[in-house]
Design an enzyme around this catalytic site. Structure first.
Site, PDB file in Angstrom:
ATOM      1  N   GLY A 146      -5.301  -8.907 -11.461  1.00 16.17           N
ATOM      2  CA  GLY A 146      -5.972  -8.659 -10.176  1.00 16.17           C
ATOM      3  C   GLY A 146      -7.446  -8.365 -10.405  1.00 16.17           C
ATOM      4  O   GLY A 146      -8.052  -7.547  -9.714  1.00 16.17           O
ATOM      5  N   GLY A 186     -10.009  -8.443  -7.475  1.00 11.89           N
ATOM      6  CA  GLY A 186      -9.739  -7.664  -6.266  1.00 11.89           C
ATOM      7  C   GLY A 186     -10.750  -6.535  -6.129  1.00 11.89           C
ATOM      8  O   GLY A 186     -11.704  -6.433  -6.909  1.00 11.89           O
ATOM      9  N   ARG A 216      -5.148 -14.969 -10.423  1.00  8.75           N
ATOM     10  CA  ARG A 216      -4.185 -15.996 -10.027  1.00  8.75           C
ATOM     11  C   ARG A 216      -4.944 -17.219  -9.522  1.00  8.75           C
ATOM     12  O   ARG A 216      -4.713 -18.317  -9.935  1.00  8.75           O
ATOM     13  CB  ARG A 216      -3.270 -15.452  -8.938  1.00  8.75           C
ATOM     14  CG  ARG A 216      -2.020 -16.289  -8.684  1.00  8.75           C
ATOM     15  CD  ARG A 216      -1.028 -15.498  -7.874  1.00  8.75           C
ATOM     16  NE  ARG A 216      -1.615 -15.050  -6.615  1.00  8.75           N
ATOM     17  CZ  ARG A 216      -1.559 -15.730  -5.492  1.00  8.75           C
ATOM     18  NH1 ARG A 216      -0.930 -16.878  -5.437  1.00  8.75           N
ATOM     19  NH2 ARG A 216      -2.109 -15.263  -4.393  1.00  8.75           N
ATOM     20  N   TYR A 253       5.250  -1.820   1.233  1.00  5.12           N
ATOM     21  CA  TYR A 253       4.278  -1.457   0.186  1.00  5.12           C
ATOM     22  C   TYR A 253       4.599  -0.060  -0.367  1.00  5.12           C
ATOM     23  O   TYR A 253       4.609   0.153  -1.580  1.00  5.12           O
ATOM     24  CB  TYR A 253       2.892  -1.497   0.830  1.00  5.12           C
ATOM     25  CG  TYR A 253       1.724  -1.078  -0.026  1.00  5.12           C
ATOM     26  CD1 TYR A 253       1.389  -1.744  -1.194  1.00  5.12           C
ATOM     27  CD2 TYR A 253       0.904  -0.018   0.397  1.00  5.12           C
ATOM     28  CE1 TYR A 253       0.277  -1.362  -1.937  1.00  5.12           C
ATOM     29  CE2 TYR A 253      -0.214   0.355  -0.338  1.00  5.12           C
ATOM     30  CZ  TYR A 253      -0.521  -0.318  -1.507  1.00  5.12           C
ATOM     31  OH  TYR A 253      -1.626   0.054  -2.231  1.00  5.12           O
ATOM     32  N   LYS A 255       5.757   1.170  -4.050  1.00  6.72           N
ATOM     33  CA  LYS A 255       5.027   2.182  -4.822  1.00  6.72           C
ATOM     34  C   LYS A 255       5.989   3.251  -5.361  1.00  6.72           C
ATOM     35  O   LYS A 255       5.893   3.646  -6.524  1.00  6.72           O
ATOM     36  CB  LYS A 255       3.911   2.818  -3.981  1.00  6.72           C
ATOM     37  CG  LYS A 255       2.740   1.879  -3.691  1.00  6.72           C
ATOM     38  CD  LYS A 255       2.156   1.264  -4.955  1.00  6.72           C
ATOM     39  CE  LYS A 255       0.897   0.462  -4.749  1.00  6.72           C
ATOM     40  NZ  LYS A 255       0.495  -0.324  -5.916  1.00  6.72           N
TER      41      LYS A 255
HETATM   42  C1  AKB Z   1      -3.825   0.280   1.978  1.00  7.07           C
HETATM   43  O1  AKB Z   1      -4.341   0.798   2.979  1.00  7.07           O
HETATM   44  O2  AKB Z   1      -2.844  -0.469   2.023  1.00  7.07           O
HETATM   45  C2  AKB Z   1      -4.395   0.630   0.620  1.00  7.07           C
HETATM   46  C3  AKB Z   1      -3.792   1.883   0.066  1.00  7.07           C
HETATM   47  C4  AKB Z   1      -4.117   3.203   0.638  1.00  7.07           C
HETATM   48  O3  AKB Z   1      -3.026   1.823  -0.857  1.00  7.07           O
HETATM   49  N1  AKB Z   1      -5.806   0.753   0.711  1.00  7.07           N
END
Ligand code: AKB
Length: 315
Positions: A10, A13, A37, A141, A145
């Site tokens: 990444g 990014g 990528r 997400y 995590k």
């Molecule tokens: C998001 O907002 O998805 C990211 C984070 C806080 O991990 N910036």
């Protein structure tokens, strides 16, 4: 190519674009391999290569070719992108990390992987969120995590992988374009202010979120990776914090530089994500274990971002 190189996934990014030059400066240009990528910056100076983190064989080839001993594994999909395509988020966020960890066992790699405040959820205490607390996120997400933190710790306990991680707050920077996240409004707002003098904010004015200027995030990430292993008491992911502000407070800080800047608040689907995250974070364990200390407050960050975005737009 010398031994003991660092691979950054990444690399183009938001974080990678600033981490790669910082690592090059610290360890030498020939020690850092930027992996992308598809996105590549035209003006990149250093070693870069192509590869997809979900492709185990390609990653292994790169590790052998460049004699990698450390990976900063940054490639991933953020909160808003993850809600658009949860399957893709699972495949990239979990598949990529699992590949990196399996290769870390085989090649004895040291691994940095960013977690996020997204690991927390609506049942987490929102003020001064402690290091050890409820982790019941409501986004894909966030699920990635939490799973990633636990997987990293598992590989550390079972296979002795030197896995290190930070729960990044909203990171604000201008060198790369912002990704598809929730806290990224705090970057978009600068482009809108400078280009149009006006911003339509997707969050309510009083939505407080933990944030950090990128320089601090880069310093903290490298500092964690350099800390003696025996100092580290957390092998899931460290709470990591600098400033917390609301959109209204950020607008006021920008208006000190550009008094005629105006904003409309039109909360959208990202409001629910922001509401599920903490407002302030207790990162006392990071401060105690490896001496974490930020340098940028809201005013200093606003000035740096404003100048940086202005220069970028001009160029
Ligand atoms: C998001 O907002 O998805 C990211 C984070 C806080 O991990 N910036």
């Amino acid at each position: 190519m010398t031994k003991n190189s660092i691979l950054v996934t990444g690399a183009f990014g938001l974080v990678g674009s600033e981490l790669v030059p910082a690592l090059q400066k610290k360890y030498g240009q020939d020690k850092v391999i930027a992996l992308a990528r598809k996105t590549m910056a035209d003006d990149f100076i250093g070693i870069l290569d192509k590869g997809d983190v979900t492709d185990f064989a390609r990653l292994e080839e790169l590790i052998k070719q460049y004699q990698i001993n450390t990976i900063y594994h940054l490639a991933g999909i953020l909160s808003v992108g993850g809600e658009k395509n949860p399957q893709l988020a699972w495949d990239i966020n979990m598949g990529g990390l699992k590949n990196v960890l399996d290769l870390a066992v085989k090649y004895k790699l040291k691994v940095f992987w960013p977690s996020s405040i997204a690991a927390f959820g609506p049942t987490t205490p929102t003020q001064n969120t402690p290091q050890h607390t409820v982790l019941e996120p409501s986004t894909m997400y966030g699920v990635n995590k939490v799973a990633g933190e636990l997987l990293g710790q598992y590989y550390h306990l079972k296979y002795d992988v030197d896995f290190r991680s930070l729960r990044y707050p909203g990171l604000n920077a201008y060198k790369a374009d912002p990704g598809d996240g929730t806290t990224e409004y705090a970057i978009h707002i600068f482009y809108a202010a400078i280009k149009d003098g006006h911003y339509v904010c997707p969050l309510k004015p009083n939505t407080r979120l933990p944030m950090m200027y990128m320089d601090d995030a880069i310093n903290g990430s490298i500092q964690l990776m350099e800390a003696p292993a025996e100092k580290l008491t957390v092998r899931t992911s460290y709470n990591f914090s600098a400033i917390s502000f609301t959109p209204a407070e950020l607008v006021a800080a920008i208006q000190k530089i550009q008094p005629d800047f105006t904003v409309d608040y039109q909360p959208n689907h990202t409001q629910a994500i922001a509401d599920s995250w903490p407002k302030t974070i207790d990162d006392g364990v990071a401060r105690q274990d490896w001496g974490w200390q930020e340098k940028f407050d809201l005013e200093k960050m606003t000035k740096a971002l404003y100048e940086g975005v202005k220069e970028k737009i001009k160029a």
